[in-house]
Design an enzyme around this catalytic site. Structure first.
Site, PDB file in Angstrom:
ATOM      1  N   GLN A  94     -62.038 -57.593  15.405  1.00  0.00           N
ATOM      2  CA  GLN A  94     -62.316 -58.974  15.012  1.00  0.00           C
ATOM      3  C   GLN A  94     -61.563 -59.327  13.731  1.00  0.00           C
ATOM      4  O   GLN A  94     -61.595 -60.476  13.298  1.00  0.00           O
ATOM      5  CB  GLN A  94     -63.826 -59.161  14.798  1.00  0.00           C
ATOM      6  CG  GLN A  94     -64.653 -58.883  16.040  1.00  0.00           C
ATOM      7  CD  GLN A  94     -66.144 -58.888  15.745  1.00  0.00           C
ATOM      8  OE1 GLN A  94     -66.816 -59.906  15.878  1.00  0.00           O
ATOM      9  NE2 GLN A  94     -66.672 -57.745  15.330  1.00  0.00           N
ATOM     10  N   HIS A 112     -59.221 -62.176  17.253  1.00  0.00           N
ATOM     11  CA  HIS A 112     -59.127 -63.451  16.532  1.00  0.00           C
ATOM     12  C   HIS A 112     -57.727 -63.736  16.009  1.00  0.00           C
ATOM     13  O   HIS A 112     -57.542 -64.627  15.187  1.00  0.00           O
ATOM     14  CB  HIS A 112     -60.134 -63.476  15.379  1.00  0.00           C
ATOM     15  CG  HIS A 112     -61.549 -63.405  15.828  1.00  0.00           C
ATOM     16  ND1 HIS A 112     -62.559 -62.825  15.082  1.00  0.00           N
ATOM     17  CD2 HIS A 112     -62.134 -63.833  16.978  1.00  0.00           C
ATOM     18  CE1 HIS A 112     -63.691 -62.898  15.742  1.00  0.00           C
ATOM     19  NE2 HIS A 112     -63.463 -63.502  16.893  1.00  0.00           N
TER      20      HIS A 112
END
Length: 268
Positions: A94, A112
């Site tokens: 992430q 992300h």
């Protein structure tokens, strides 16, 4: 239990901001989460307002000096070593700091996106963040809006809005379109092919180990929930409770650098 799980192999790692705190990058919700932004920049605000883009790039320009100098810590190196030993099915991170790859890890999916690239919102061209940093520095010689003591995990400095008023933004060198960091903003969706690829990784893994994530954001939490449904056993290593604890076969509250270093030694 963590040693046994890793030793079995085919482990899918899901990492979060807590893995990078020992590299000097704060997280939002863990013990070092000092830089919590009350009103995060959204995709809608960024794309609709030139003033919002100026504020973002001013903060990000200062923050990049911090993020760009960050180096992998013991935790990143330990994860990379587990990969070299053939124990990992892959890494879903992430984080947007690129520190897994800097430590030598392969098979990394950046859920992300990455701060190391920027994308033009008009022509779609992707370019290196280091190039943009040089262009912004040239457009803003001597620009110093104040302290950079607080840096957010997504790489921008905490500054008052009026401190960014004099900052000059540069546009795409090819088409003069607006530039955006190649990361998923709040209010923006993770690209569907990436989402589906991560679901497939969960289904093909023998286990999932979460490292340094509170799993507060759905984009990461959904994979823990999916693993429990498959079922694929989940082990969570994090400082503090997480949203996924109820789905885990085991949880460990501990600093990641030391735990992962000890883990690699135990598997030698």
């Amino acid at each position: 239990m963590l040693v046994d799980v890793i030793a079995t192999g085919n482990v899918l790692v899901l990492s979060g901001a807590g893995l990078s705190t020992e590299s000097g990058i704060p997280d939002y919700r863990g013990p070092t989460g000092l830089a919590r932004r009350a009103t995060p920049m959204t995709y809608q605000t960024f794309t609709a307002s030139a003033d919002a883009r100026r504020r973002y790039w001013a903060r990000s320009h200062l923050g990049w000096r911090h993020i760009g100098q960050a180096v992998p810590n013991r935790g990143h190196h330990a994860v990379a070593e587990l990969g070299r030993r053939g124990l990992l099915a892959g890494i879903i991170t992430q984080n947007v700091d690129g520190l897994h790859q800097a430590a030598g890890a392969s098979e990394v999916t950046e859920l992300h996106g990455s701060l190391h690239q920027v994308v033009c919102l008009s022509c779609g061209q992707r370019t290196a963040r280091t190039d943009l940093h040089r262009r912004l520095a040239a457009a803003n010689p001597g620009w110093d809006a104040g302290s950079t003591a607080l840096i957010n995990p997504d790489g921008d400095a905490v500054l008052a809005d009026d401190a960014t008023d004099s900052f000059r933004v540069v546009d795409c060198a090819s088409c003069h379109g607006a530039l955006k960091p190649d990361v998923v903003f709040f209010g923006e969706n993770v690209p569907r092919p990436r989402v589906e690829a991560c679901y497939a990784m969960v289904e093909q893994a023998s286990s999932m180990v979460v490292l340094g994530s509170s799993l507060t954001v759905m984009s990461g939490f959904r994979y823990v929930r999916h693993a429990a449904k498959v079922p694929v056993p989940v082990v969570i290593v994090n400082q503090g409770p997480t949203r996924g604890d109820a789905y885990a076969a085991a949880t460990l509250d501990a600093p990641l650098g030391q735990i992962l270093t000890d883990l690699v030694a135990a598997l030698a």
